[in-house]
Design a protein around this motif. Structure first.
Motif: not given
Length: 721
Positions: A399-409, A436-440
């Motif tokens: 609820g503080i930050t957004t984004g993130g990735f499960g796998l990023k290449i 992997v459900s954070a916003k964006y």
């Protein structure tokens, strides 16, 4: 003991009998007049001399006044032997022979020196005292090649408080233990723990530098240090640093409780001194556990193969693994820009504990660039990510930050010279992504520059975005307009309860794109304005674009430049917008487009917008609309140019659709429409045509199969059947 002293003893020893004719002693039997056996002089003599000789051999002097000499002599001899065997050279006096034919005799000392034990140099173990200096002595005793360092299953405390002169020393790090320049070395733990007692400075528990064929087995590296609340990353702690390894194998090890990096692998090819830092052939990490480690990382330009398999990553605050590097055209002797040849990630598990509380949330959360479960930001020849589980459990949805990735290449370095060279192949297959459900947030993200990619048979459960491909950029597309490459295949993936978009594909460099046989289930999530498939491939002209046999409840939107289009057999829809939209950014001469057998559940039906150019062919056949209320087949501009043929046949307005206008707007083309099948029998579809010269023609025909009209004006042919 000495010889007899009685008066009837002989002056000389008895004569040795000619033969051994004696038997066993016999008792006296008076009833039979049999006398008992009486030992002869030779028997007494032989026993006496054997005992005297034994005493003398054992270092004693026979003494007729004593009766304990033999026992005492034996005890003294055993004690002396024990002292000799327990001395520092005692093992040289004991032999060893391995079982099996052809074995060569060795001393026990020679055999035992096959392995160096840290306790040979004073390590205590038990996790009570500081064993740093003792372990350093054991490391210093290792030969340059072919040795084993044994930690014997105990617990050892190490610190960086003693200072260490090494080629590795820099202001950014302080090392507890360092192994440098060795080959064919094994570090064997048997379950041992090396525990770092962190000082208020940066610390590396163990660094292994410039070694070839190095193996670590069964060792736990424990930082005893969780994340601080007052900063994003507290101490720059590293548990194990492999620097320029030429062949490294890490098996059945555990990395726990590091405030920064658990395992760091760096390899930098040195043009000036290639013999000192050669290109690494392989780094394999297998069956290891990473527990409460901020991240693990690989950096450099000299690793041929990184193979991580059958490992477990628990609660990686920032990244289970991050592969990063910068471009360097000198990276390898043949001038390749590539850093890794192969990155293999197979059968691993990344997960967060149920109810996991992010320790950095109090300081604003984890920054987006750290929120990656598996981060491939290195330039590599091949990424192979297979059969693994990525379970975020909503850990980053704080609820503080957004984004993130499960796998990023993201195999790019900012150096545009890599565009002109063969680049990366990607295989992402058989993986499962959870929450992997954070916003964006994006479960799988692939960015430039990828030559050949296959994403198949993956599962996505409760993710915000599923697959997001972004290949190239507008700037690079303008600077390199002739570059045409990249073949992408996204097939047979399954999406369950995706919060937003299932598949997004944005490409500025490409040749072939195939998105097929994917399935999506909302699992209670609303349609909203999200899309099942979004394609924007406008930087270069694709040779082929295939979007077929995909099933889902959200819409498909495609904007691309392609010579050949196949949009077939999809099932899609929308609550508010066009269910199926296909359009081109730039009209391609001679292109062929097929939109067939699609099932669209949408109030705005389906739309084609300018997908063919002069001499092209467009087919929109056998499609079915459901619940269409604001328009039916709505084609604005099939394309531009002369001799463009469009065919609309056997399309059906199915249940829930409202009778209304069917619109076809064609510019500079020849259009063939099967009127009867496009709408209800009592509906008069409208056909509008804008000629090349700007004149406008409108034809209103009947739905009768016998109705036939030909109108020719300004070089435009319209045929109604």
């Amino acid at each position: 003991m000495d010889r007899y002293w009685k008066s009837n003893t002989a002056a000389n020893a008895p004569i040795t009998p000619d033969t051994n004719a004696g038997g066993f002693p016999q008792d006296e039997m008076p009833s039979s007049d049999v006398k008992g056996t009486v030992p002869g002089a030779w028997w007494y003599h032989s026993v006496n001399e054997e005992i005297r000789g034994a005493i003398a051999k054992l270092g004693g002097v026979p003494d007729w006044t004593r009766t304990d000499q033999l026992g005492a002599a034996i005890a003294d001899a055993l004690s002396s032997a024990k002292l000799r065997l327990s001395s520092e050279n005692g093992s040289t006096q004991v032999g060893f022979l391995q079982a099996g034919d052809g074995a060569t005799p060795r001393t026990v000392q020679d055999k035992l020196r096959d392995v160096i034990h840290v306790k040979d140099f004073g390590a205590v173990g038990g996790g009570v005292v500081d064993d740093t200096l003792a372990i350093r002595k054991a490391i210093a005793a290792l030969p340059s090649s072919n040795a084993v360092l044994d930690f014997g299953g105990d617990t050892y405390l190490v610190t960086n408080a003693h200072g260490l002169q090494s080629a590795l020393n820099s202001p950014a790090a302080s090392y507890a233990l360092v192994i440098e320049g060795l080959s064919n070395i094994a570090l064997v733990g048997h379950g041992a723990r090396i525990v770092a007692t962190v000082q208020p400075t940066d610390m590396v528990t163990m660094a292994i530098s410039g070694c070839s064929n190095i193996e670590l087995r069964g060792i736990t590296f424990d930082g005893l240090n969780h994340y601080e609340k007052d900063s994003v990353i507290s101490y720059k702690q590293q548990l194990l640093h492999l620097l320029n390894p030429h062949g490294a194998w890490i098996h059945h090890c555990r990395f726990a409780n590091s405030a920064n990096i658990g395992l760091l692998v760096t390899a930098q090819y040195q043009v000036i001194a290639p013999t000192k830092f050669p290109s690494s052939n392989m780094v394999e990490i297998a069956s290891c556990i990473f527990d409460n480690v901020l991240q693990n990382s690989t950096y450099g330009t000299g690793i041929d193969v990184l193979n991580v398999h059958h490992c477990v990553f628990k609660n990686p605050v920032c990244a289970a693994w991050k592969m990063s590097s910068t471009a360097d055209t000198r990276a390898t002797p043949n001038g390749d820009v590539g850093h890794f040849k192969d990155v293999i990630w197979d059968s691993n598990i990344v997960f967060f504990d149920s109810g996991y509380a992010n320790p950095l949330a109090a300081t604003g959360g984890v920054p987006n660039n750290y929120r990656v479960m598996l981060d491939g930001v290195s330039f590599a020849k091949q990424y192979k990510i297979t059969n693994s589980i990525f379970d975020n459990g909503g850990a980053w949805d704080d609820g503080i930050t957004t984004g993130g990735f499960g796998l990023k290449i993201e195999p790019t370095s900012g150096d545009e010279s890599c565009i002109a060279k063969p680049n990366t192949r990607v295989d992402v297959s058989g993986n499962k992504f959870f929450d992997v459900s954070a916003k964006y947030a994006v479960a799988v993200s692939i960015s430039p520059f990828v030559d050949d990619a296959v994403l198949q048979a993956n599962e996505f459960h409760g993710c915000y975005h599923g697959i997001d491909v972004n290949n190239g950029s507008v700037t690079l597309a303008k600077n390199y307009p002739d570059v045409s490459r990249s073949r992408f295949s996204i097939r047979s993936n399954e999406f369950f309860g995706t919060l937003n978009r299932e598949i997004a594909f944005v490409s500025f460099f490409g040749d072939e794109i195939s998105i097929t046989d994917n399935r999506a289930s909302l699992k209670g999530q609303p349609r909203g304005t999200a899309q099942l498939i979004y394609v924007s491939a406008i930087g270069s002209t694709l040779s082929r674009l295939v979007v077929s046999r995909n099933q889902g409840d959200r819409n498909i939107g495609i904007t691309a430049n392609a010579r050949e289009w196949e949009i077939d057999d999809n099932s899609c829809g929308s609550d508010t917008t066009c269910g199926l939209s296909v359009g081109a950014k730039v009209i391609t001469q001679g292109s062929r487009a097929f939109v067939r057998r699609n099932r669209v559940d949408s109030p705005q039906g389906a739309r084609i917008d300018g997908i063919a150019g002069p001499g092209g062919w467009v087919e929109f056949n056998d499609n079915t609309l459901f619940n269409c209320s604001t328009g039916a087949w709505y084609a604005t501009r099939l394309g531009d140019g002369t001799n463009l043929i469009g065919v609309f046949r056997r399309n059906v307005m199915a249940s829930g659709s409202v009778s209304g206008d069917t619109k076809y707007n064609v510019q500079g083309s020849r259009l063939v429409i099967d009127v009867e099948d496009t709408s209800a029998p009592d509906t008069y579809p409208r056909l509008s045509s804008t000629a090349v010269n700007g004149s406008t023609y409108r034809v209103v025909g009947t739905s009768s199969a016998t109705g036939l009209a030909f109108i020719r004006a300004a070089g435009i042919w319209v045929t109604m059947v």
